[in-house]
Design a protein around this motif. Structure first.
Motif, PDB file in Angstrom:
ATOM      1  N   ILE A 132      -2.214   9.884   7.831  1.00 49.41           N
ATOM      2  CA  ILE A 132      -3.633  10.205   7.943  1.00 49.41           C
ATOM      3  C   ILE A 132      -3.890  11.566   7.297  1.00 49.41           C
ATOM      4  N   ILE A 133      -4.890  11.643   6.443  1.00 51.81           N
ATOM      5  CA  ILE A 133      -5.149  12.892   5.724  1.00 51.81           C
ATOM      6  C   ILE A 133      -6.474  13.538   6.092  1.00 51.81           C
ATOM      7  N   SER A 134      -7.359  12.830   6.780  1.00 52.39           N
ATOM      8  CA  SER A 134      -8.671  13.379   7.101  1.00 52.39           C
ATOM      9  C   SER A 134      -8.678  13.968   8.511  1.00 52.39           C
ATOM     10  N   THR A 135      -9.567  14.914   8.740  1.00 51.98           N
ATOM     11  CA  THR A 135      -9.683  15.562  10.045  1.00 51.98           C
ATOM     12  C   THR A 135     -11.110  15.461  10.557  1.00 51.98           C
ATOM     13  N   CYS A 136     -11.239  15.460  11.851  1.00 56.22           N
ATOM     14  CA  CYS A 136     -12.545  15.323  12.494  1.00 56.22           C
ATOM     15  C   CYS A 136     -13.477  16.450  12.062  1.00 56.22           C
ATOM     16  N   HIS A 137     -14.657  16.077  11.645  1.00 52.32           N
ATOM     17  CA  HIS A 137     -15.668  17.039  11.194  1.00 52.32           C
ATOM     18  C   HIS A 137     -16.068  17.993  12.315  1.00 52.32           C
ATOM     19  N   VAL A 138     -15.926  17.558  13.561  1.00 53.94           N
ATOM     20  CA  VAL A 138     -16.381  18.355  14.698  1.00 53.94           C
ATOM     21  C   VAL A 138     -15.275  19.246  15.263  1.00 53.94           C
ATOM     22  N   CYS A 139     -14.112  18.639  15.572  1.00 55.32           N
ATOM     23  CA  CYS A 139     -13.071  19.397  16.271  1.00 55.32           C
ATOM     24  C   CYS A 139     -11.843  19.700  15.423  1.00 55.32           C
ATOM     25  N   GLY A 140     -11.715  19.061  14.259  1.00 62.85           N
ATOM     26  CA  GLY A 140     -10.603  19.357  13.365  1.00 62.85           C
ATOM     27  C   GLY A 140      -9.325  18.591  13.636  1.00 62.85           C
ATOM     28  N   GLY A 199       0.773  -1.235   0.000  1.00 56.76           N
ATOM     29  CA  GLY A 199       0.000   0.000   0.000  1.00 56.76           C
ATOM     30  C   GLY A 199       0.800   1.279   0.000  1.00 56.76           C
ATOM     31  N   GLU A 200       2.062   1.223  -0.398  1.00 55.15           N
ATOM     32  CA  GLU A 200       2.908   2.411  -0.376  1.00 55.15           C
ATOM     33  C   GLU A 200       2.272   3.575  -1.130  1.00 55.15           C
ATOM     34  N   ASN A 201       2.346   4.775  -0.505  1.00 51.42           N
ATOM     35  CA  ASN A 201       1.860   6.034  -1.072  1.00 51.42           C
ATOM     36  C   ASN A 201       0.346   6.149  -1.131  1.00 51.42           C
ATOM     37  N   PHE A 202      -0.346   5.268  -0.422  1.00 48.39           N
ATOM     38  CA  PHE A 202      -1.784   5.486  -0.245  1.00 48.39           C
ATOM     39  C   PHE A 202      -1.959   6.184   1.097  1.00 48.39           C
ATOM     40  N   ASP A 203      -2.396   7.437   1.055  1.00 45.60           N
ATOM     41  CA  ASP A 203      -2.558   8.226   2.275  1.00 45.60           C
ATOM     42  C   ASP A 203      -3.931   8.002   2.883  1.00 45.60           C
ATOM     43  N   GLY A 204      -3.981   7.899   4.201  1.00 47.69           N
ATOM     44  CA  GLY A 204      -5.243   7.693   4.888  1.00 47.69           C
ATOM     45  C   GLY A 204      -5.633   6.231   4.916  1.00 47.69           C
ATOM     46  N   GLU A 205      -6.924   5.964   4.991  1.00 46.66           N
ATOM     47  CA  GLU A 205      -7.436   4.593   4.980  1.00 46.66           C
ATOM     48  C   GLU A 205      -8.434   4.438   3.839  1.00 46.66           C
ATOM     49  N   CYS A 206      -8.720   3.187   3.510  1.00 45.13           N
ATOM     50  CA  CYS A 206      -9.632   2.892   2.402  1.00 45.13           C
ATOM     51  C   CYS A 206     -11.046   2.695   2.933  1.00 45.13           C
ATOM     52  N   TYR A 207     -11.972   3.450   2.393  1.00 43.98           N
ATOM     53  CA  TYR A 207     -13.377   3.273   2.762  1.00 43.98           C
ATOM     54  C   TYR A 207     -13.855   1.933   2.212  1.00 43.98           C
ATOM     55  N   VAL A 208     -14.472   1.117   3.061  1.00 44.91           N
ATOM     56  CA  VAL A 208     -14.976  -0.188   2.647  1.00 44.91           C
ATOM     57  C   VAL A 208     -16.455  -0.287   2.997  1.00 44.91           C
ATOM     58  N   PHE A 209     -17.163  -1.136   2.276  1.00 44.15           N
ATOM     59  CA  PHE A 209     -18.624  -1.191   2.406  1.00 44.15           C
ATOM     60  C   PHE A 209     -19.049  -2.375   3.269  1.00 44.15           C
ATOM     61  N   ASP A 210     -18.503  -2.393   4.491  1.00 42.34           N
ATOM     62  CA  ASP A 210     -18.892  -3.405   5.462  1.00 42.34           C
ATOM     63  C   ASP A 210     -18.783  -2.790   6.848  1.00 42.34           C
ATOM     64  N   GLY A 211     -18.895  -3.583   7.876  1.00 49.31           N
ATOM     65  CA  GLY A 211     -18.923  -3.073   9.231  1.00 49.31           C
ATOM     66  C   GLY A 211     -17.655  -2.387   9.696  1.00 49.31           C
ATOM     67  N   ARG A 212     -16.561  -2.562   8.986  1.00 50.88           N
ATOM     68  CA  ARG A 212     -15.315  -1.892   9.383  1.00 50.88           C
ATOM     69  C   ARG A 212     -15.350  -0.404   9.032  1.00 50.88           C
ATOM     70  N   VAL A 213     -16.085  -0.029   8.019  1.00 52.07           N
ATOM     71  CA  VAL A 213     -16.214   1.328   7.466  1.00 52.07           C
ATOM     72  C   VAL A 213     -14.927   1.757   6.761  1.00 52.07           C
ATOM     73  N   THR A 214     -13.784   1.704   7.441  1.00 56.19           N
ATOM     74  CA  THR A 214     -12.500   1.954   6.782  1.00 56.19           C
ATOM     75  C   THR A 214     -11.527   0.837   7.134  1.00 56.19           C
ATOM     76  N   ALA A 215     -10.529   0.646   6.270  1.00 53.73           N
ATOM     77  CA  ALA A 215      -9.517  -0.380   6.510  1.00 53.73           C
ATOM     78  C   ALA A 215      -8.138   0.176   6.182  1.00 53.73           C
ATOM     79  N   PRO A 216      -7.118  -0.131   6.992  1.00 59.72           N
ATOM     80  CA  PRO A 216      -5.759   0.317   6.678  1.00 59.72           C
ATOM     81  C   PRO A 216      -5.236  -0.391   5.437  1.00 59.72           C
ATOM     82  N   VAL A 217      -4.517   0.333   4.616  1.00 60.32           N
ATOM     83  CA  VAL A 217      -3.974  -0.204   3.371  1.00 60.32           C
ATOM     84  C   VAL A 217      -2.454  -0.073   3.330  1.00 60.32           C
ATOM     85  N   ASN A 218      -1.971   1.087   3.753  1.00 63.94           N
ATOM     86  CA  ASN A 218      -0.554   1.420   3.633  1.00 63.94           C
ATOM     87  C   ASN A 218       0.223   0.933   4.855  1.00 63.94           C
ATOM     88  N   HIS A 219       1.107  -0.042   4.634  1.00 68.51           N
ATOM     89  CA  HIS A 219       1.947  -0.566   5.705  1.00 68.51           C
ATOM     90  C   HIS A 219       3.408  -0.170   5.497  1.00 68.51           C
TER      91      HIS A 219
END
Length: 320
Positions: A239-247, A214-234
Motif C-alpha cells: 500500500i502506498i497511499s495514506t489517509c488524507h485526514v490522519c496519515g 500484478g507483480e510490482n504494482f504498488d497500491g490498488e487500481c482506481y476503477v470507474f465503478d462502485g468499487r472505486v479501487t480494485a486490488p491488482v497485485n497478488h
C-alpha cells in the motif's frame, strides 16, 4: 465463483452511424439487464458494464458477432453484485477525451502483452510512464514509474517536457493506464513528438493483474465503478497511499461527501466515519453535504432517470 461479472473494453474502429448504433446498443443492454457506461464515437467503442455472468457472456458474444467489434478484448472480473447503479450509452466525439492530434488506427506505440511487459518492466533500459490522472496514480502505480500531475489526458502536452530527456537516450518507453485505451493515443502522441522506442501495456493494469498476478504494482487500481479501487497485485502487494485526514496507510479511496468539493482522496475507514465522509471540517459542515453510507461513492443523481431515458437523449456531446 461469484455471480456477477464486470467487463472493461475498448476498440478503435470506424462507426458510421453513431446515433443508430447507440440506440441498438442501449436496447441490447436493457434487454439483458446490463448496467454501466458505454461511449460510442466515430473512432470506436469504449465501455465498462456489469451484469450476471450469463448476461455478460451474451453481451460479449453479441459484440464479437459484429465484424466491426470482432477484435474487442474484454477484461473480465468477478463481483458479488452490479458494480453500477445506472445504464448510460452515449455518443461522443472521442471514446476517451484527449483532444490530441493523433489517430491510433494509423500510428500508436508497440503493444506489449502482459507476459512481455512483466519480462521487460525491470530492465534498466526501460522507463515506465503512467498516463492516468493524479488521483489514480496516487493510490496505485508500478514501481519506479514516472507520473504526471495532470487531471486528464488533455493535459499531456503540458507535461511532455518532463520526459524530454528520454529522446535519443535509447531507452524503451512503456506507457500504461487502467485498461489500455488512454495509451493508444498517449503513445501515438509521444511518437508524434519525436520520441522513439515507444511501447504500451496492451490491456492495461487490469489485464496485467488478471493474467500475470500484478507483480510490482504498488497500491490498488482506481476503477470507474462502485468499487472505486480494485486490488491488482497478488504477488508482492504494497500500500502506498495514506489517509488524507490522519496519515495512516490506507488504499481506501472516497469522494468527499461535499458535492462542491467531490475530491478523490484516500481516507481510512475510521476517519471516513469520524468526518462523516468529508475531507475537512469545512466540507463536513457544508449545507449540501451528502449522507455518508460508509462507501464514499456517490453516483450522479438524475431526477428524471429511467433505464430507457437514453432513447430520448442519445446525442450526448456529439455534434451532428
Amino acid at each position: 465463483m461469484k455471480a456477477y461479472r464486470i467487463l472493461l473494453y475498448y476498440l478503435y474502429t470506424p462507426i458510421e452511424d453513431c446515433l443508430a448504433y447507440r440506440e441498438e446498443h442501449h436496447r441490447f443492454c436493457l434487454e439483458n439487464n446490463l448496467l454501466g457506461r458505454v461511449i460510442v464515437a466515430p473512432e470506436g467503442l469504449n465501455g465498462t458494464v456489469s451484469g450476471l455472468a450469463e448476461d455478460c457472456q451474451r453481451y460479449m458474444d453479441w459484440l464479437h458477432a459484429d465484424p466491426r467489434f470482432a477484435a474487442i478484448q474484454f477484461k473480465i472480473e468477478e463481483h458479488e453484485q452490479h458494480a453500477f447503479h445506472k445504464l448510460h450509452v452515449r455518443v461522443k466525439e472521442e471514446i476517451v477525451n484527449s483532444d490530441l492530434p493523433v489517430d491510433p488506427l494509423k500510428e500508436t506505440g508497440v503493444h506489449l502483452e502482459p507476459n512481455e511487459f512483466r519480462r521487460l518492466m525491470n530492465d534498466p533500459d526501460v522507463v515506465l510512464v503512467d498516463m492516468r490522472s493524479n488521483y489514480e496514480h496516487n493510490v496505485g502505480k508500478f514501481k519506479g514509474a514516472i507520473t504526471f500531475d495532470m487531471e486528464n489526458l488533455r493535459e499531456l502536452p503540458d507535461h511532455v517536457a518532463e520526459i524530454e530527456h528520454l529522446k535519443g537516450s535509447g531507452k524503451k518507453i512503456i506507457t500504461y493506464c487502467t485498461g489500455g485505451i488512454k495509451c493508444e493515443k498517449a503513445s501515438a502522441y509521444l511518437l508524434h513528438q519525436g520520441f522513439e522506442n515507444v511501447y504500451q501495456l496492451h490491456g492495461g493494469i487490469i489485464r496485467y493483474g488478471l493474467e500475470e498476478g500484478g507483480e510490482n504494482f504498488d497500491g490498488e487500481c482506481y476503477v470507474f465503478d462502485g468499487r472505486v479501487t480494485a486490488p491488482v497485485n497478488h504477488v508482492n502487494p504494497e500500500i502506498i497511499s495514506t489517509c488524507h485526514v490522519c496519515g495512516t496507510t490506507t488504499s481506501r479511496m472516497v469522494n468527499c461527501a461535499n458535492p462542491e468539493c467531490n475530491e478523490h482522496l484516500p481516507i481510512c475507514e475510521q476517519c471516513g466515519w469520524d468526518m462523516d465522509g468529508a475531507c475537512s471540517d469545512t466540507c463536513r459542515t457544508h449545507p449540501r453535504k451528502r449522507p455518508y453510507n460508509g462507501q464514499g461513492y456517490y453516483p450522479k443523481k438524475f431526477e428524471d432517470y429511467t433505464p430507457v431515458m437514453g432513447f430520448k437523449s442519445a446525442q450526448g456531446s456529439f455534434k451532428v
